[in-house]
Design a protein around this motif. Structure first.
Motif, mmCIF file in Angstrom:
data_model
loop_
_atom_site.group_PDB
_atom_site.id
_atom_site.type_symbol
_atom_site.label_atom_id
_atom_site.label_comp_id
_atom_site.label_asym_id
_atom_site.label_seq_id
_atom_site.Cartn_x
_atom_site.Cartn_y
_atom_site.Cartn_z
ATOM 1 N N THR A 133 2.553 -65.152 46.097
ATOM 2 C CA THR A 133 1.736 -64.283 45.573
ATOM 3 C C THR A 133 0.239 -65.371 45.565
ATOM 4 N N GLY A 134 0.658 -66.489 45.631
ATOM 5 C CA GLY A 134 -0.359 -67.343 45.532
ATOM 6 C C GLY A 134 0.421 -68.911 45.747
ATOM 7 N N ARG A 135 -1.093 -70.398 46.096
ATOM 8 C CA ARG A 135 -0.419 -71.387 46.902
ATOM 9 C C ARG A 135 0.793 -71.844 46.023
ATOM 10 N N SER A 136 1.297 -72.287 46.210
ATOM 11 C CA SER A 136 2.608 -73.191 46.382
ATOM 12 C C SER A 136 2.560 -75.416 46.803
ATOM 13 N N PRO A 137 1.986 -75.577 44.975
ATOM 14 C CA PRO A 137 1.299 -77.003 45.617
ATOM 15 C C PRO A 137 2.804 -77.870 46.110
ATOM 16 N N LEU A 138 4.158 -77.429 45.361
ATOM 17 C CA LEU A 138 5.557 -78.151 45.842
ATOM 18 C C LEU A 138 5.548 -78.336 47.002
ATOM 19 N N ASP A 139 4.846 -77.476 47.990
ATOM 20 C CA ASP A 139 5.658 -77.231 49.067
ATOM 21 C C ASP A 139 4.313 -77.495 49.708
ATOM 22 N N ARG A 140 3.933 -78.610 49.767
ATOM 23 C CA ARG A 140 2.442 -79.041 50.827
ATOM 24 C C ARG A 140 2.524 -80.671 50.730
ATOM 25 N N PHE A 141 2.900 -80.703 52.134
ATOM 26 C CA PHE A 141 2.400 -82.104 52.505
ATOM 27 C C PHE A 141 1.865 -82.825 53.584
ATOM 28 N N VAL A 142 1.557 -83.862 53.858
ATOM 29 C CA VAL A 142 0.590 -84.740 54.788
ATOM 30 C C VAL A 142 1.693 -85.796 55.136
ATOM 31 N N VAL A 143 1.832 -85.321 56.804
ATOM 32 C CA VAL A 143 2.620 -86.178 57.719
ATOM 33 C C VAL A 143 1.607 -87.965 57.628
ATOM 34 N N ALA A 169 -1.827 -94.142 61.489
ATOM 35 C CA ALA A 169 -3.505 -93.947 62.020
ATOM 36 C C ALA A 169 -4.255 -93.620 60.686
ATOM 37 N N ILE A 170 -3.855 -92.748 59.531
ATOM 38 C CA ILE A 170 -4.038 -92.320 58.682
ATOM 39 C C ILE A 170 -3.686 -92.505 57.259
ATOM 40 N N HIS A 171 -3.163 -93.636 57.377
ATOM 41 C CA HIS A 171 -2.192 -93.787 55.875
ATOM 42 C C HIS A 171 -2.903 -94.394 54.568
ATOM 43 N N ASP A 172 -3.778 -95.599 55.359
ATOM 44 C CA ASP A 172 -4.684 -96.043 54.628
ATOM 45 C C ASP A 172 -6.337 -95.738 53.855
ATOM 46 N N LYS A 173 -6.130 -94.404 54.955
ATOM 47 C CA LYS A 173 -7.473 -93.571 53.815
ATOM 48 C C LYS A 173 -6.879 -92.391 52.706
ATOM 49 N N VAL A 174 -5.634 -91.842 52.987
ATOM 50 C CA VAL A 174 -4.920 -90.921 52.220
ATOM 51 C C VAL A 174 -4.647 -91.211 50.719
ATOM 52 N N CYS A 175 -4.689 -90.414 49.758
ATOM 53 C CA CYS A 175 -4.242 -90.643 48.303
ATOM 54 C C CYS A 175 -3.508 -89.980 48.243
ATOM 55 N N TRP A 176 -2.274 -91.012 47.949
ATOM 56 C CA TRP A 176 -1.102 -90.233 48.266
ATOM 57 C C TRP A 176 -0.391 -90.388 46.832
ATOM 58 N N GLY A 177 0.434 -89.031 46.700
ATOM 59 C CA GLY A 177 0.557 -88.295 45.286
ATOM 60 C C GLY A 177 0.625 -87.755 45.394
ATOM 61 N N ASN A 213 -1.201 -84.870 47.633
ATOM 62 C CA ASN A 213 -1.061 -84.876 49.253
ATOM 63 C C ASN A 213 0.636 -85.486 49.384
ATOM 64 N N ALA A 214 1.336 -85.256 49.348
ATOM 65 C CA ALA A 214 2.411 -86.106 49.728
ATOM 66 C C ALA A 214 3.003 -85.797 50.891
ATOM 67 N N PRO A 215 3.915 -87.636 50.828
ATOM 68 C CA PRO A 215 3.885 -88.146 51.921
ATOM 69 C C PRO A 215 5.472 -86.855 52.801
ATOM 70 N N ILE A 216 5.176 -87.145 54.183
ATOM 71 C CA ILE A 216 6.621 -86.038 54.966
ATOM 72 C C ILE A 216 6.443 -87.292 56.120
ATOM 73 N N SER A 217 7.657 -87.728 56.549
ATOM 74 C CA SER A 217 7.724 -87.923 57.574
ATOM 75 C C SER A 217 7.352 -87.297 58.913
#
Length: 535
Positions: free
Chosen positions: A57-67, A71-79, A82-86
């Motif tokens: 019934t709300g957002r699930s922050p632990l289920d959010r990922f960024v591929v 091309a974008i690796h050096d721009k994204v603030c990972w953590g 913005n959890a990385p996924i392969s």
């Protein structure tokens, strides 16, 4: 995008070749009919479609990922945000979702993210449910007939499959749900959750990458409105539950948007074409514009209805405290239909202080504005995220960190340069507690907050001058039309000044500890503009 598996899957012709039926760009009335026929929801007495979002019934922050892509690796603030996924995991989930959708009746919605066509992106959303198609139809900027006829290849594709369940072990995710952004190739997958806010926020997150990187536009988690007489534009930053939607729906001003905007060199523009408001305790007296906006074409999530009359009970939180309603901006009486405004002259940071320490309003210098923008102190309110049942003090950079793929300094530097160029006045507004912390004190009344905001917008707040609080490093107004001077300084509202000082010292120490750890190389002038404990 077309060279990747995701790109091939997300193209309508290839993603759904075995579908029983693909319904493209249906009108809201037809989507409502389809949702009712499919058993996805019921009609309320006010004509809105009411749906139950299921387990989430709300957002699930632990289920959010960024591929993670070169091309974008050096721009994204990972953590954690913005959890990385392969790419392999992402493509495997995409393939699974496409297989799940094969043979099902689907609903395709095309629209724009961005009301300023100079900075908008074309979005195509493929939905398993008609109710979610209605939701996103109302939330995107709706194309004209001519624009739809020449829409062409979308910039962003979204697959929304709430009925598909990921396998955490084999898919490399944390649960059966996943919200994944492929920033390198224009894809978004929202799987395993019926909470439509995930679709909206995923698109917003994508725009928060594209606009600063490609367009030199500051993307903001804020509401905005404009004075129809003077053209003065104001933006109101804040996380969910701080009052962005409520305070921006001011009958004396025209609403531009309630949640997502871009700030270009020419002014601001709404990224959306709709509003997504919290419905808890909604009343026709306190929030008449939002109350009246809930009619046919609106989508209510998890709102409880009387079984006989179908009257909504907005006070009933037995399902969740995060009851929601989505509606197109034109459902608001006072609205700027083109979704655009001039360069903002007033910036408001809305915070919900559960400690009851911050003043209802205070004025910020340029450096203090930068400090509080990067700190983003507020309290997560009950129900907005899974597991949040009461206000939880937190620091969320930019008053919207869960949706920001880039480093906070990127957005903060852009805001600082815009304040310098425009001389915009900046205020910190506390819509949280006073007279004590949560559980002891009381929530600052909406009437008081409205009066303070109105005075800030008009400039009346500056007439009587300010007193400086050394610990909080804030300038607190001495007077405000229509507001008792007693409530302007929070120390006056506590049982004892000593109790307030103790709580204020604790909060100031929290600010120092957080900012020192999070931003060890923060500019000294900005750092010195924030709260400091007094031994």
């Amino acid at each position: 995008m077309k060279q990747t598996l995701t790109g091939r899957l997300l193209k309508r012709e290839q993603a759904v070749p075995g579908s029983a039926r693909v319904n493209e760009d249906l009108a809201p009335a037809r989507l409502v009919e389809a949702a009712l026929a499919n058993g996805e929801g019921v009609l309320a007495s006010n004509g809105s479609l009411v749906v139950d979002t299921g387990e989430r019934t709300g957002r699930s922050p632990l289920d959010r990922f960024v591929v993670d892509d070169p091309a974008i690796h050096d721009k994204v603030c990972w953590g954690k945000v913005n959890a990385p996924i392969s790419r392999e995991s992402y493509e495997r989930i995409c393939s699974g979702v496409a297989g799940y959708l094969y043979g099902r009746e689907l609903y395709v919605v095309r629209g724009f993210a961005g009301s300023d066509r100079n900075h908008s992106r074309k979005v195509c959303v493929i939905c398993e449910r008609a109710s979610q198609a209605l939701f996103i139809h109302q939330m995107l900027v709706r194309p004209s007939a001519r624009e739809l006829a020449s829409f062409g290849e979308p910039d962003i594709y979204v697959l929304a499959a709430p009925g598909y369940h990921c396998d955490p072990e084999s898919d490399g995710v944390n649960s059966s749900a996943a919200v994944i952004l492929d920033l390198a190739h224009g894809g978004i997958v929202v799987a395993g959750t019926g909470y439509s806010g995930e679709i909206k926020k995923a698109i917003f997150s994508y725009m928060n990458y594209l606009l600063p990187v490609e367009d030199d536009v500051l993307s903001m988690h804020c509401s905005a409105n404009i004075d129809p007489q003077t053209g003065q534009t104001a933006v109101l930053f804040g996380l969910s539950g701080t009052g962005k939607t409520t305070l921006s729906a001011d009958p004396s001003r025209l609403l531009i948007g309630d949640d997502e905007h871009g700030w270009s060199e020419h002014g601001i523009f709404n990224i959306e074409g709709g509003c997504y408001a919290k419905a808890i305790d909604l009343s026709p007296i306190a929030e008449p514009d939002i109350y009246q906006a809930i009619r046919f074409g609106a989508v209510c999530e998890n709102v409880i209805l009387d079984p006989e009359s179908r009257e909504p009970d907005y006070t009933d939180v037995s399902r969740t405290q995060n009851t929601r309603v989505a509606y197109p901006v034109e459902h608001i009486k006072s609205v700027k239909l083109d979704g655009r405004g001039g360069v903002p002259s007033v910036v408001l940071f809305l915070t919900c202080d559960a400690f009851g320490v911050l003043p209802p309003i205070s004025k910020l210098s340029r450096e203090a504005a930068m400090y509080h923008f990067m700190a983003g102190f507020t309290s997560k309110v009950a129900g907005t995220e899974e597991g949040v049942v009461e206000p939880q003090p937190t620091f969320s950079a930019l008053f919207g960190e869960p949706f920001m793929p880039l480093a906070p300094s990127v957005y903060a530097d852009m805001l600082g340069s815009r304040i310098d160029k425009t001389c915009a006045r900046v205020y910190l507004v506390n819509t949280g507690w006073q007279g004590g912390a949560y559980g002891t004190g009381y929530r600052i009344s909406l009437a008081v907050t409205r009066s303070l905001v109105a005075a800030a917008l008009s400039g009346d707040l500056d007439n009587a001058g300010y007193e400086h609080d050394d610990r909080l490093n804030l300038d607190i107004p001495v007077e405000c039309p229509g507001v008792s001077p007693v409530v302007l300084n929070p120390r006056n509202t506590w049982a004892t000044g000593e109790a307030y000082d103790e709580a204020a010292e604790k909060l100031a120490s929290m600010f120092e500890a957080h900012m020192g750890k999070r931003y060890p190389e923060l500019d000294e002038a900005v750092l010195n503009a924030g709260p400091h404990h007094i031994a």
